[in-house]
Design a protein around this motif. Structure first.
Motif, PDB file in Angstrom:
ATOM      1  N   ARG A  70       0.996  -1.073   0.002  1.00  0.00           N
ATOM      2  CA  ARG A  70       0.079   0.302   0.422  1.00  0.00           C
ATOM      3  C   ARG A  70       1.050   1.068   0.045  1.00  0.00           C
ATOM      4  O   ARG A  70       0.328   2.123   0.051  1.00  0.00           O
ATOM      5  N   LEU A  71       2.365   1.167   0.137  1.00  0.00           N
ATOM      6  CA  LEU A  71       2.769   2.430   0.488  1.00  0.00           C
ATOM      7  C   LEU A  71       3.194   2.607  -0.596  1.00  0.00           C
ATOM      8  O   LEU A  71       3.405   2.026  -2.099  1.00  0.00           O
ATOM      9  N   SER A  72       2.877   4.457  -1.341  1.00  0.00           N
ATOM     10  CA  SER A  72       3.136   4.992  -2.489  1.00  0.00           C
ATOM     11  C   SER A  72       4.371   4.808  -2.829  1.00  0.00           C
ATOM     12  O   SER A  72       6.308   5.065  -2.417  1.00  0.00           O
ATOM     13  N   GLY A  73       4.518   4.103  -4.429  1.00  0.00           N
ATOM     14  CA  GLY A  73       6.234   4.332  -4.404  1.00  0.00           C
ATOM     15  C   GLY A  73       6.643   2.918  -4.849  1.00  0.00           C
ATOM     16  O   GLY A  73       7.274   2.607  -5.292  1.00  0.00           O
ATOM     17  N   VAL A  74       5.738   1.901  -4.067  1.00  0.00           N
ATOM     18  CA  VAL A  74       6.710   0.179  -3.751  1.00  0.00           C
ATOM     19  C   VAL A  74       6.490   0.170  -5.338  1.00  0.00           C
ATOM     20  O   VAL A  74       4.374  -0.295  -5.867  1.00  0.00           O
ATOM     21  N   LEU A  75       6.692  -0.869  -6.026  1.00  0.00           N
ATOM     22  CA  LEU A  75       6.464  -1.567  -7.664  1.00  0.00           C
ATOM     23  C   LEU A  75       6.424  -2.676  -6.960  1.00  0.00           C
ATOM     24  O   LEU A  75       5.947  -3.156  -8.270  1.00  0.00           O
ATOM     25  N   GLY A  76       6.912  -3.787  -6.336  1.00  0.00           N
ATOM     26  CA  GLY A  76       6.590  -5.146  -5.810  1.00  0.00           C
ATOM     27  C   GLY A  76       7.029  -5.193  -4.594  1.00  0.00           C
ATOM     28  O   GLY A  76       8.046  -4.810  -4.125  1.00  0.00           O
ATOM     29  N   VAL A  77       6.775  -6.544  -4.262  1.00  0.00           N
ATOM     30  CA  VAL A  77       7.118  -6.793  -2.589  1.00  0.00           C
ATOM     31  C   VAL A  77       7.469  -8.481  -2.775  1.00  0.00           C
ATOM     32  O   VAL A  77       7.104  -9.264  -2.941  1.00  0.00           O
ATOM     33  N   TRP A  78       8.966  -8.170  -2.645  1.00  0.00           N
ATOM     34  CA  TRP A  78       9.822  -9.909  -3.601  1.00  0.00           C
ATOM     35  C   TRP A  78      10.119 -10.642  -1.783  1.00  0.00           C
ATOM     36  O   TRP A  78      10.552  -9.707  -1.327  1.00  0.00           O
ATOM     37  N   CYS A  79       9.961 -11.821  -1.516  1.00  0.00           N
ATOM     38  CA  CYS A  79       9.657 -12.294  -0.288  1.00  0.00           C
ATOM     39  C   CYS A  79      10.559 -13.938  -0.672  1.00  0.00           C
ATOM     40  O   CYS A  79      10.583 -15.098  -1.106  1.00  0.00           O
ATOM     41  N   ARG A  80      11.131 -13.985   0.772  1.00  0.00           N
ATOM     42  CA  ARG A  80      12.101 -15.114   0.814  1.00  0.00           C
ATOM     43  C   ARG A  80      11.898 -15.687   2.546  1.00  0.00           C
ATOM     44  O   ARG A  80      12.957 -14.941   3.511  1.00  0.00           O
ATOM     45  N   VAL A  81      10.453 -15.484   3.027  1.00  0.00           N
ATOM     46  CA  VAL A  81      10.146 -15.369   4.321  1.00  0.00           C
ATOM     47  C   VAL A  81       9.641 -16.932   4.998  1.00  0.00           C
ATOM     48  O   VAL A  81       8.403 -17.628   4.394  1.00  0.00           O
ATOM     49  N   GLY A  82      10.268 -17.288   6.456  1.00  0.00           N
ATOM     50  CA  GLY A  82       9.591 -18.608   6.063  1.00  0.00           C
ATOM     51  C   GLY A  82       7.859 -18.147   6.989  1.00  0.00           C
ATOM     52  O   GLY A  82       7.943 -17.860   7.648  1.00  0.00           O
TER      53      GLY A  82
END
Length: 241
Positions: A70-82
């Motif tokens: 939801r943050l303005s300017g974020v283009l993608g949310v890439w994750c490597r989370v257990g």
């Protein structure tokens, strides 16, 4: 979403924006009670949020992804989370010698130092159903004449709540046409038809995030079950015309 003809954002502007995003996320993490005890580490690189660490359950990870998106300017949310003590299974498609994270499983049509298994990405993936948490398709889709079979395979292999991360050159940027091995041009709107508007019985996707920085198109997609309704128009309007 980038307006037609808008120039790519400069590297300096993206670096400055990363600093803003880091401050905005830190402020949110301090004041949102839902994030109390969450140990996910978040860093920003040219507008892409990179998540590492561990959460107690899938809903906690979903919440973190959603709030960052939801943050303005974020283009993608890439994750490597257990999740709950289980490390994620992360696959880099068409990785060559470079992976997004060193521990990822690398698949490519040609052997290379970063490739764990040789596979034709235009065919079936050598992976079991519901066995992968995250796919990275970074600068690979534009090399495939028809990428929908690959997306269908990712849909088959992803666990519920898994994510397919896509990054490709934007069709109006010189990078899209400068490489003669590029056979497909992509826009943010390309993903509209993939997200809920395909014929009944075909794999459909829910867009977690879709964006463009004037040079590249980004998409974070999660698979929809066969009986799930299409994404609501109010959600699609965040990304698509």
């Amino acid at each position: 979403m980038v307006a037609m003809g808008q120039a790519a954002l400069s590297g300096e502007r993206l670096r400055q924006a990363d600093g803003f995003l880091a401050e905005a996320w830190a402020d949110m993490a301090r004041h949102d009670e839902r994030l109390r005890g969450v140990t996910v580490e978040v860093s920003f690189d040219r507008g892409v949020a990179h998540l590492t660490g561990e959460v107690a359950d899938p809903e906690q990870l979903r919440l973190v992804r959603e709030l960052i998106g939801r943050l303005s300017g974020v283009l993608g949310v890439w994750c490597r989370v257990g999740v709950a003590g289980r490390p994620p299974v992360v696959v880099d498609l068409g990785c060559g010698a470079t992976k997004q994270w060193p521990g990822n499983l690398g698949l490519d049509i040609y052997p290379a130092p970063g490739v764990n298994a040789v596979a034709n990405l235009a065919g079936s993936l050598p992976l079991r159903d519901d066995s992968v948490d995250v796919f990275f398709a970074v600068h690979i889709v534009e090399h495939l004449i028809d990428f929908l079979p690959l997306f269908d395979e990712c849909h088959r292999v992803l666990r519920p709540g898994g994510v397919l991360h896509v990054m490709s050159p934007w069709w109006r940027h010189v990078n899209a046409v400068a490489d003669p091995t590029h056979v497909r041009l992509l826009d943010v709107q390309t993903f509209k038809g993939i997200c809920g508007q395909r014929p009944p019985g075909t794999p459909r996707w829910y867009p977690l995030h879709v964006g463009c920085d004037g040079a590249s198109v980004f998409a974070d997609l999660t698979p929809l079950p066969p009986d799930a309704p299409a994404p609501p128009p109010s959600h699609l309007a965040r990304f698509f015309d």
